[in-house]
Motif scaffolding. Structure first.
Motif, PDB file in Angstrom:
ATOM      1  N   LEU A 144       0.827  -1.201   0.000  1.00  0.00           N
ATOM      2  CA  LEU A 144       0.000   0.000   0.000  1.00  0.00           C
ATOM      3  C   LEU A 144       0.863   1.253   0.000  1.00  0.00           C
ATOM      4  N   GLU A 145       1.928   1.242   0.794  1.00  0.00           N
ATOM      5  CA  GLU A 145       2.835   2.399   0.826  1.00  0.00           C
ATOM      6  C   GLU A 145       3.566   2.554  -0.503  1.00  0.00           C
ATOM      7  N   THR A 163       1.053   4.054  -2.862  1.00  0.00           N
ATOM      8  CA  THR A 163       0.852   5.452  -2.490  1.00  0.00           C
ATOM      9  C   THR A 163       2.006   6.317  -2.986  1.00  0.00           C
ATOM     10  N   ASP A 176       1.640   9.453  -5.381  1.00  0.00           N
ATOM     11  CA  ASP A 176       2.204  10.767  -5.052  1.00  0.00           C
ATOM     12  C   ASP A 176       3.068  11.291  -6.194  1.00  0.00           C
ATOM     13  N   TYR A 220     -10.327   3.055  -4.680  1.00  0.00           N
ATOM     14  CA  TYR A 220     -10.218   4.452  -4.279  1.00  0.00           C
ATOM     15  C   TYR A 220     -11.590   4.910  -3.800  1.00  0.00           C
ATOM     16  N   THR A 276      -0.669   4.605   7.587  1.00  0.00           N
ATOM     17  CA  THR A 276      -1.588   3.552   7.163  1.00  0.00           C
ATOM     18  C   THR A 276      -2.361   3.067   8.378  1.00  0.00           C
ATOM     19  N   ARG A 298      -5.160   4.266   3.471  1.00  0.00           N
ATOM     20  CA  ARG A 298      -4.119   5.304   3.364  1.00  0.00           C
ATOM     21  C   ARG A 298      -4.755   6.545   2.741  1.00  0.00           C
ATOM     22  N   TYR A 299      -4.666   7.673   3.472  1.00  0.00           N
ATOM     23  CA  TYR A 299      -5.276   8.908   2.996  1.00  0.00           C
ATOM     24  C   TYR A 299      -4.308   9.633   2.057  1.00  0.00           C
ATOM     25  N   VAL A 300      -4.810   9.969   0.854  1.00  0.00           N
ATOM     26  CA  VAL A 300      -4.038  10.720  -0.137  1.00  0.00           C
ATOM     27  C   VAL A 300      -4.577  12.138  -0.126  1.00  0.00           C
ATOM     28  N   TYR A 324      -9.098   8.231  -0.388  1.00  0.00           N
ATOM     29  CA  TYR A 324      -8.504   7.134   0.376  1.00  0.00           C
ATOM     30  C   TYR A 324      -8.150   5.995  -0.584  1.00  0.00           C
ATOM     31  N   LEU A 325      -6.993   5.430  -0.361  1.00  0.00           N
ATOM     32  CA  LEU A 325      -6.611   4.189  -1.030  1.00  0.00           C
ATOM     33  C   LEU A 325      -6.803   3.070  -0.009  1.00  0.00           C
TER      34      LEU A 325
END
Length: 567
Positions: free
Chosen positions: A48-49, A52, A56, A200, A232, A249-251, A257-258
């Motif tokens: 997930l990271e 992300t 980004d 998403y 996360t 995970r908040y973008v 959110y992912l």
């Protein structure tokens, strides 16, 4: 009695080891479920990271292009230039801006289109021009990320810096549209397997996912979501039949959110099944294991170890070893077959060594025998005719003829140096230049003269250049040998100003050289042998190639690849 006690101790140890294994298995099974879940969660967090981070980067790329074109001078002064320029120049300026927008897309996999809209004149330029996109840009009132028609846009409004207390009207809008399919494809990188899913979730409750999301799970997760930047968050979700862990995970830039979720039942059920199967089968293993171990040791293990030891000796090169132990049943035939095999291998190596030496000698003799005997006749006739009026020419011819044949008669080595091969070819050229009007030149770097190669590689090519090149064209008289070191390897080029070959003939000649069988007759045999020897020695990249030269004649290139391993 001693042997019986030894086996009994071994059995006791086996039973003790089996009981210890059962105990450890019970403990490990209980802890493995927890460890597996923790590892799954850790792996999911890492994925997930990772995704992300990619998102980004995509967001940063879109922001960069938006600000870049918003601050671009050609975009800022475009409307003013339209007033001053002619229709043609205006169209060229428009094409120039559109081309720059399209060039930007060539280096990006995530951006679908870039557009610029001037509000006052309602001018719209885009890499994907359409009336629908024009209406989207026309309705933009603020800078930032927006979702329009299930697509994600980033808009920049110029002027993007307002003076305090003033509100300047919008001059133009730069919009960057991301590829929705590319963003959705990132979801595959955020999941572990078929038991996982990702999606998403935007602020307006819009959902992007490649798989269907369970409604109750989505509602539960939506109620628990809290924006936490750069972290996360894990949630647990349970229903009557299945258990899930959810990672969010908040973008922040796109206010979305992912989210990934994984069903843990699929991972833990195999552990439960394996525990039951293990307990049921361990009793059978305990009984059969003792019988098999005892029988195997007495009847097979010792003989197999002996055979393994003997094979190891053969592998190390000891072909004189034999098995002298006499045993019954199947191992007697096996040991006898081993002794026969080693004996045959020993004889084969001796035969192979002798055959290799004879083959090398035969190949060398064959190459020496291929030298045209008419060359010797013509040289002797020249000495006879020149002896009456030019003793100096006779001395030169005799000297180089002697050097030429001395080199041939002493070819008892598998390899010679490039310098000696070129000197041998020069003797041949001097002999030919004495008997007919001909000029030649040889150019080679000094650091390549010590390079080793098989003998009789260059002279057959030089002979071909004279017989089939110079003698086939009236007035031809030039032969040149160039040795150069290129990125591909060492290249020896033999050129003549003879009649040359057409592209079709060069293609046919190359095809003949690449065949597995030699050409019929003596014509082309020398080139065929050189080409085959090169490929056999240095690999398929080596060989002869043909090209026309500036004289109008033929150039034959002998290529030895760099760092080629000799076969």
């Amino acid at each position: 009695m001693i042997r019986k006690m030894y086996m009994r101790r071994f059995i006791y140890f086996f039973v003790f080891f089996l009981l210890l294994t059962l105990s450890l298995f019970y403990v490990m099974n209980r802890s493995s479920s927890k460890t597996l879940e923790e590892n799954l969660i850790s792996a999911s967090k890492n994925q997930l990271e990772y995704v992300t981070g990619i998102i980004d980067g995509i967001i940063y790329e879109a922001n960069m292009y938006g600000v870049q074109f918003a601050a671009d001078n050609d975009v800022r002064f475009y409307q003013n230039q339209l007033v001053e320029l002619s229709n043609y120049d205006s169209q060229m300026k428009k094409n120039e801006i559109v081309d720059r927008l399209r060039q930007t897309l060539l280096s990006s996999r995530s951006i679908e289109s870039i557009g610029i809209y001037w509000k006052s004149q309602e001018t719209f330029l885009s890499t994907h021009n359409s009336s629908e996109m024009r209406q989207i840009f026309k309705s933009v009132e603020e800078r930032g990320w927006q979702i329009v028609n299930n697509s994600l846009y980033y808009f920049v409004i110029y002027p993007y810096i307002q003076k305090p207390g003033t509100v300047e009207p919008t001059q133009y809008i730069v919009g960057v549209k991301l590829k929705t399919d590319y963003l959705k494809s990132m979801l595959k990188k955020a999941i572990n397997n078929n038991s996982s899913n990702a999606f998403y979730l935007f602020k307006n409750q819009e959902l992007w996912s490649e798989k269907a999301v369970e409604a109750s799970l989505l509602k539960t997760v939506t109620d628990l979501l809290v924006p936490q930047q750069a972290s996360t968050v894990k949630y647990d979700y349970h229903n009557p039949s299945e258990d899930y862990y959810v990672l969010s995970r908040y973008v922040e830039p796109i206010d979305a959110y992912l989210i990934t979720y994984t069903r843990t039942n699929d991972f833990l059920k195999p552990l439960d099944r394996s525990r039951s199967v293990f307990l049921a089968s361990i009793i059978a293993v305990l009984t059969l294991g003792l019988i098999v171990i005892f029988t195997f040791y007495r009847n097979y293990y010792r003989n197999l170890r002996l055979l393994e030891k003997k094979f190891s000796q053969v592998e190390q090169g000891n072909h004189h070893t034999r098995i002298q132990v006499h045993t019954g049943r199947e191992f007697f035939s096996l040991f006898r077959g081993f002794n026969h095999m080693v004996s045959e291998i020993q004889d084969l190596f001796v035969s192979l060594k002798t055959e290799t030496q004879l083959r090398r000698t035969a190949e060398l003799k064959q190459l020496q025998a291929q030298i045209n005997p008419h060359f010797l006749y013509n040289s002797l006739f020249f000495i006879t005719s020149a002896a009456q009026f030019s003793p100096d020419a006779v001395m030169r011819m005799s000297k180089h003829l002697a050097e030429y044949y001395r080199y041939l008669t002493k070819l008892d080595r598998h390899e010679v140096t490039l310098g000696s091969e070129l000197q041998f070819a020069e003797h041949y050229l001097i002999i030919m230049a004495l008997s007919k009007k001909m000029d030649y030149s040889i150019q080679t770097p000094n650091d390549l003269t010590s390079f080793s190669l098989p003998p009789l590689m260059i002279q057959p090519i030089v002979e071909n250049a004279i017989q089939h090149g110079i003698e086939g064209r009236q007035g031809a008289h030039q032969v040149k040998i160039d040795v150069v070191e290129t990125r591909e390897g060492i290249q020896i080029e033999v050129s003549d100003d003879g009649k040359g070959l057409s592209p079709e003939h060069m293609y046919n000649l190359q095809a003949e050289l690449d065949q597995d069988t030699a050409p019929e007759g003596s014509r082309g045999m020398g080139l065929y042998n050189v080409n085959k020897r090169l490929k056999n020695t240095y690999g398929e990249q080596a060989g002869l190639h043909f090209a026309s030269n500036s004289w109008g004649g033929l150039s034959i290139l002998l290529l030895i690849p760099e760092h080629a391993e000799k076969g």
